[in-house]
Motif scaffolding. Structure first.
Motif, PDB file in Angstrom:
ATOM      1  N   ARG A 190       0.854  -1.194   0.000  1.00 47.64           N
ATOM      2  CA  ARG A 190       0.000   0.000   0.000  1.00 47.64           C
ATOM      3  C   ARG A 190       0.882   1.232   0.000  1.00 47.64           C
ATOM      4  N   VAL A 191       0.610   2.128  -0.939  1.00 49.80           N
ATOM      5  CA  VAL A 191       1.426   3.327  -1.084  1.00 49.80           C
ATOM      6  C   VAL A 191       0.532   4.548  -1.244  1.00 49.80           C
ATOM      7  N   ASP A 192       1.046   5.677  -0.784  1.00 52.69           N
ATOM      8  CA  ASP A 192       0.454   6.969  -1.081  1.00 52.69           C
ATOM      9  C   ASP A 192       1.360   7.605  -2.121  1.00 52.69           C
ATOM     10  N   ALA A 193       0.801   8.119  -3.181  1.00 51.67           N
ATOM     11  CA  ALA A 193       1.615   8.708  -4.236  1.00 51.67           C
ATOM     12  C   ALA A 193       0.951   9.984  -4.734  1.00 51.67           C
ATOM     13  N   HIS A 194       1.699  11.074  -4.652  1.00 55.95           N
ATOM     14  CA  HIS A 194       1.211  12.368  -5.114  1.00 55.95           C
ATOM     15  C   HIS A 194       2.172  12.894  -6.174  1.00 55.95           C
ATOM     16  N   GLN A 195       1.632  13.264  -7.325  1.00 56.33           N
ATOM     17  CA  GLN A 195       2.464  13.821  -8.378  1.00 56.33           C
ATOM     18  C   GLN A 195       2.788  15.255  -8.016  1.00 56.33           C
ATOM     19  N   VAL A 196       4.101  15.598  -7.950  1.00 59.62           N
ATOM     20  CA  VAL A 196       4.502  16.946  -7.571  1.00 59.62           C
ATOM     21  C   VAL A 196       5.023  17.758  -8.762  1.00 59.62           C
ATOM     22  N   GLN A 197       5.482  17.079  -9.811  1.00 58.98           N
ATOM     23  CA  GLN A 197       5.881  17.716 -11.064  1.00 58.98           C
ATOM     24  C   GLN A 197       5.526  16.748 -12.183  1.00 58.98           C
TER      25      GLN A 197
END
Length: 166
Positions: A34-41
């Motif tokens: 389980r991962v949290d992933a946020h695109q920052v660029q």
């Protein structure tokens, strides 16, 4: 969304499910992460996995990717199971009918063809966005687009019929 990943000579089954806002269950050969992933660029993601937090730079084109994590570069290919099965069977360029279905739940971003249009085998026909990534789906065969079952902006489930080529 189900994929076949190839790292070196090794193939692994990869399943990615969105389980919340920017939260994913990624199963690799039966083991769930389980991962949290946020695109920052454009290509940079902030990832939280367990207690570890790091930035991941994902560079890729088509189905080949390079992932840079803390100075280490990992190269792999990733393609959906449908396409991998088609390649294994030598079906590229086959004749007959081919239904293009969505390999994952997502949103139809763009139709790349119109009904009645001739397409080549392996030509992109529709773009579906899932987990903030756009996936260009391709026709398995050369032929004419017989029918399109979806519209741009429509949300589809995994396995949904998108268009028919014959």
């Amino acid at each position: 969304m189900n994929y076949i990943g190839t790292i070196g000579d090794k193939e692994v089954k990869v399943t990615v499910r969105e389980i919340g806002v920017a939260r994913y269950a990624v199963t690799i050969d039966g083991e769930e992460h389980r991962v949290d992933a946020h695109q920052v660029q454009d290509s940079v993601w902030s990832v939280l996995y367990g207690d570890a937090s790091f930035e991941v730079d994902v560079q890729g084109k088509d189905e080949e990717f390079e992932v840079l994590i803390a100075g280490d570069c990992y190269k792999f290919s990733l393609m959906n199971e449908q396409r991998k099965a088609m390649i294994r069977s030598g079906g590229k360029g086959a004749v007959g009918k081919a239904m293009v279905t969505s390999p994952m739940p997502g949103k139809v971003v763009k139709l790349l063809v119109n009904e009645g249009e001739e397409v080549k085998a392996d030509q992109g026909v529709i773009v579906v966005e899932a987990m903030k990534m756009e996936n260009e789906l391709k026709s398995n065969i050369a032929g004419k687009v017989k029918e399109i079952f979806v519209k741009e902006g429509e949300v589809v489930e995994s396995g949904a019929k998108l268009l028919l080529v014959e």
